[in-house]
Structure formats: structure tokens, C-alpha cells
Design an enzyme around this catalytic site. Structure first.
Site, PDB file in Angstrom:
ATOM      1  N   CYS A 124      32.615  32.887  38.596  1.00  0.00           N
ATOM      2  CA  CYS A 124      32.904  33.399  37.257  1.00  0.00           C
ATOM      3  C   CYS A 124      32.549  32.303  36.264  1.00  0.00           C
ATOM      4  CB  CYS A 124      34.373  33.790  37.129  1.00  0.00           C
ATOM      5  SG  CYS A 124      34.688  34.786  35.652  1.00  0.00           S
ATOM      6  N   CYS A 126      34.405  31.835  33.295  1.00  0.00           N
ATOM      7  CA  CYS A 126      35.461  31.541  32.314  1.00  0.00           C
ATOM      8  C   CYS A 126      35.945  30.096  32.359  1.00  0.00           C
ATOM      9  CB  CYS A 126      36.622  32.518  32.451  1.00  0.00           C
ATOM     10  SG  CYS A 126      37.438  32.483  34.051  1.00  0.00           S
ATOM     11  N   LYS A 200      39.312  44.657  39.623  1.00  0.00           N
ATOM     12  CA  LYS A 200      40.079  43.566  39.026  1.00  0.00           C
ATOM     13  C   LYS A 200      40.603  44.043  37.680  1.00  0.00           C
ATOM     14  CE  LYS A 200      39.778  38.848  37.358  1.00  0.00           C
ATOM     15  NZ  LYS A 200      38.961  37.636  37.266  1.00  0.00           N
ATOM     16  N   ARG A 222      40.361  40.094  27.862  1.00  0.00           N
ATOM     17  CA  ARG A 222      39.332  40.490  28.827  1.00  0.00           C
ATOM     18  C   ARG A 222      39.275  42.002  29.046  1.00  0.00           C
ATOM     19  NH1 ARG A 222      38.493  35.325  30.014  1.00  0.00           N
ATOM     20  NH2 ARG A 222      39.831  34.051  31.337  1.00  0.00           N
ATOM     21  N   GLU A 238      34.482  51.860  41.043  1.00  0.00           N
ATOM     22  CA  GLU A 238      34.005  50.469  41.032  1.00  0.00           C
ATOM     23  C   GLU A 238      33.716  49.984  42.457  1.00  0.00           C
ATOM     24  OE1 GLU A 238      33.113  48.282  38.927  1.00  0.00           O
ATOM     25  OE2 GLU A 238      34.078  48.562  36.986  1.00  0.00           O
ATOM     26  N   LYS A 253      42.822  43.417  42.894  1.00  0.00           N
ATOM     27  CA  LYS A 253      43.544  42.306  42.293  1.00  0.00           C
ATOM     28  C   LYS A 253      44.137  42.731  40.973  1.00  0.00           C
ATOM     29  CE  LYS A 253      42.538  37.901  40.211  1.00  0.00           C
ATOM     30  NZ  LYS A 253      41.519  37.091  39.646  1.00  0.00           N
ATOM     31  N   SER A 279      48.358  34.422  40.564  1.00  0.00           N
ATOM     32  CA  SER A 279      49.226  33.327  40.134  1.00  0.00           C
ATOM     33  C   SER A 279      50.588  33.805  39.630  1.00  0.00           C
ATOM     34  CB  SER A 279      48.522  32.507  39.053  1.00  0.00           C
ATOM     35  OG  SER A 279      48.148  33.343  37.959  1.00  0.00           O
TER      36      SER A 279
HETATM   37  C1  PBG Z   1      38.268  34.149  36.946  1.00  0.00           C
HETATM   38  C2  PBG Z   1      39.486  34.444  37.714  1.00  0.00           C
HETATM   39  C3  PBG Z   1      40.790  34.664  37.260  1.00  0.00           C
HETATM   40  C4  PBG Z   1      41.562  34.794  38.407  1.00  0.00           C
HETATM   41  C5  PBG Z   1      40.722  34.702  39.498  1.00  0.00           C
HETATM   42  N1  PBG Z   1      39.434  34.508  39.042  1.00  0.00           N
HETATM   43  C6  PBG Z   1      41.351  34.641  35.913  1.00  0.00           C
HETATM   44  C7  PBG Z   1      41.098  35.746  34.967  1.00  0.00           C
HETATM   45  O1  PBG Z   1      40.342  36.672  35.227  1.00  0.00           O
HETATM   46  O2  PBG Z   1      41.635  35.658  33.882  1.00  0.00           O
HETATM   47  C8  PBG Z   1      43.051  34.980  38.449  1.00  0.00           C
HETATM   48  C9  PBG Z   1      43.717  34.391  39.640  1.00  0.00           C
HETATM   49  C10 PBG Z   1      45.186  34.241  39.542  1.00  0.00           C
HETATM   50  O3  PBG Z   1      45.840  34.593  38.537  1.00  0.00           O
HETATM   51  O4  PBG Z   1      45.748  33.740  40.521  1.00  0.00           O
HETATM   52  N2  PBG Z   1      37.821  35.139  36.088  1.00  0.00           N
END
Ligand code: PBG
Length: 330
Positions: A124, A126, A200, A222, A238, A253, A279
Site C-alpha cells: 500500500c 499510505c 477491506k 478512505r 469484490e 478485514k 489493530s
Molecule cells: C494500509 C493498511 C491499513 C491496515 C492494513 N494495511 C491501514 C488503513 O487502511 O488505514 C490496517 C491494519 C490494522 O488496523 O491492524 N492501507
């Protein structure tokens, strides 16, 4: 009268009587070999250290990530998911496709030390853009889908060249799985697998991660690329697209609030399904446990086994190490 009726009654409690009986008839179990531990790797040593919003989780240096992988492997965890924290960011995420970027260096070092460990790289932008969005911006400030896909494909090749076994795009751009597959195949990396973050969602549960990876968007959110939480049919669409484009594994996710999506996907598709317990899910359990409000170990075991029950094959969780330390390699 009552006695007779009871004698004819089915008694499911018979099989719950002892621990051994319960284990004998258990429908799902979690094995450390299906778990993946996410690892945050900082390019600058100064950026390594504990993550306040995720007690027990740290950002590693490259050397620290290698060491941690060794500890995990000894516990029976043979999958790590790498996230890079680069030393600098720009509008085009150029540190992401640097052959000597932090993920590339970490992957090389880990594969050299522990060749059998499956190194998965989150793909990614970001963490690499100064504005914190997952792609490059067009003139109006929107994330430019097709320009971003080009960067992802280019970056994926550098990951594969560094030895990454599985590339895991998490950006939610359209068409990226096909573009990445073609780029990898074009460079001779037919054996590099793709695990797509297919469904996601735009979730509040990523909060602690954004501190961990320093990837919060500097403006907006996002929601124009990640999915709307109430949707499940869209998730199946998707996933179907990603399978068609060449995804080897599809991911859903977050996990806990989305297990109906995991089940729907399991019933519809034959590819391996991964679930990512994010997280915020980790921090929620940790915080409650630290306050003495829940029993952490029981809550973790229950949660992970429910991911398996919902149909997940691969479970990505910040509790992987802790689970394996308690349950051992089998
Ligand atoms: C990158 C990404 C994110 C997460 C995994 N890959 C953050 C987001 O999309 O904001 C989140 C992982 C987590 O919260 O443990 N885009």
C-alpha cells in the site's frame, strides 16, 4: 412421568462433561501454522520502539524484525506480514518502490536468516505518501486509481525481487490484482503469490494502526476506496473480481464485526480465505484485559477459534505470538 420423559430426552451436555470429551468433539481448532504475525519495521532506528496504542506491540528495526521472526518460527508461526515505516515520504510514495526500501531490506534479511518462513508484504502507499492516502492524487485531490495501480505493480516487483513470498495489496484500487499479477509474471515472478485485501472496509478499527504505521490521511478519509461497512453483497463482488484477476488468497478485514462476510465468502468461493483481526480489535481486548474486565487469554482463544468457525483458513492477528506461546507448535 417426569423421569420417563427425561430418559428419552437428548442430552447434549453428555459430551461437555470433561475437557477431553469436549476436545474430542470440537468442530474447529486453531493451529499456530495458520497464524500470521504482522510486523512493523522502521527504516530509521529512532522510529523503532513500543506503540502506545497497541500494548505489547512494537516497531522493529530490520535486525529486530529478523530476530523476532526467529522467535516466532521457534513457536510455530511461519508467516509474517511486513509493514514498512520509511525514513521519508513524498507525494508519489517513491520510497515504496526503492529496491533498498525498508520492506525490501527486511524481506531480504528475513529470507536469508529463515528461508522457510513465509514473508508476506502488505502493499500500500499510505505509509509512503506525505498526504497519507493509499494512492497518488489527481489535480482535484482525489486518489487516482490507475496511476496508483501502476505504482503498486512497480512496487510489487521490487518486493518479489527482495524475496517476498506473498504480495498483499491493501489499497482497494480497482484492477490492481490483475496489474500486479501481470507485472510479476512479466519479470519472471510467476511463483510470487497474491493475497488480496479483497473486502477491506473503511473501518474505525484501524485507529491504532495509523499511529503504529504513521499513515493517517492528512485530509479526508478512505471511504472513496475502502468498502462501506453495511455491505456484504459488494464484498462478494469484490472477491469474485479479485479471484478472476488472479488472487491466490482473498482477505476480509476487519475480522470480528465481519464474520458474516467470512462465512458468505467461504460458502461461495473455493480459494483460501484470510481474515485480518486489526489493530483496534487487538487494542480493545488488551485495554479491557488490562482493566481486569475480561480474561485476556480466554478472550483471545475464543476469538481466534471463532474466526476458524466462520470459515477463515489464514488468520492474521497481533495475538499470533501470544497464542503460539501458550498452545505450542503441533
Ligand atoms: C494500509 C493498511 C491499513 C491496515 C492494513 N494495511 C491501514 C488503513 O487502511 O488505514 C490496517 C491494519 C490494522 O488496523 O491492524 N492501507
Amino acid at each position: 412421568m417426569i423421569q420417563t420423559r427425561l430418559r428419552q430426552t437428548m442430552r447434549p451436555r453428555r459430551l461437555r462433561r470433561t475437557s477431553a470429551l469436549r476436545a474430542l468433539v470440537r468442530e474447529h481448532r486453531v493451529d499456530p501454522s495458520q497464524l500470521v504475525q504482522p510486523l512493523f519495521v522502521a527504516e530509521r532506528d529512532a522510529d523503532a520502539g513500543p506503540i502506545a496504542s497497541m500494548p505489547g506491540i512494537a516497531r522493529h528495526t530490520v535486525a529486530g524484525a529478523v530476530q523476532e521472526t526467529g522467535v516466532l518460527a521457534a513457536l510455530g508461526i511461519h508467516g509474517v506480514l511486513l509493514f514498512g515505516i520509511p525514513e521519508s515520504k513524498d507525494a508519489l510514495a517513491s520510497r515504496n518502490y526503492d529496491p533498498n526500501g525498508v520492506v525490501q531490506n527486511a524481506a531480504r534479511a528475513i529470507k536469508t536468516a529463515y528461508p522457510h518462513v513465509v514473508v508476506i508484504a502488505d502493499l500500500c502507499n499510505c505509509e509512503y505518501t506525505d498526504h497519507g492516502h493509499c494512492g497518488v492524487l489527481d489535480a482535484s485531490g482525489d486518489v487516482d486509481n490507475d496511476a496508483t495501480v501502476e505504482i503498486l505493480a512497480r512496487t510489487a516487483v521490487t518486493y518479489a525481487r527482495a524475496g517476498v513470498d506473498v504480495v498483499a495489496p491493501s489499497d482497494m484500487m480497482d484492477g490492481r490484482v490483475r496489474a500486479i499479477r501481470e507485472a510479476l509474471d512479466g519479470e519472471g515472478f510467476e511463483q510470487t503469490a497474491l493475497m488480496a485485501y479483497s473486502a477491506k472496509y473503511a473501518s474505525a478499527f484501524y485507529g491504532p494502526f495509523r499511529e503504529a504505521a504513521d499513515s493517517a490521511p492528512q485530509f479526508g478519509d478512505r471511504r472513496t476506496y475502502q468498502m462501506d461497512p453495511p455491505n456484504v453483497r459488494e464484498a462478494l463482488r469484490e472477491i469474485a473480481l479479485d479471484v478472476d484477476e488472479g488472487a491466490d488468497v482473498v482477505m476480509i478485514k476487519p475480522a470480528l464485526a465481519y464474520l458474516d462476510v467470512v462465512r458468505a465468502a467461504r460458502d461461495r468461493f473455493d480459494v483460501p480465505i484470510a481474515v485480518y483481526s486489526v489493530s483496534g480489535e487487538y487494542s480493545m481486548l488488551k485495554a479491557a484485559a488490562q482493566n481486569g474486565w475480561i480474561d485476556e487469554q480466554r478472550a483471545v482463544d475464543e476469538t481466534l477459534s471463532c474466526f476458524a468457525r466462520a470459515g477463515a483458513d489464514v488468520i492474521i492477528t497481533y495475538f499470533a505470538k501470544d497464542f503460539a506461546a501458550r498452545h505450542g507448535a503441533r
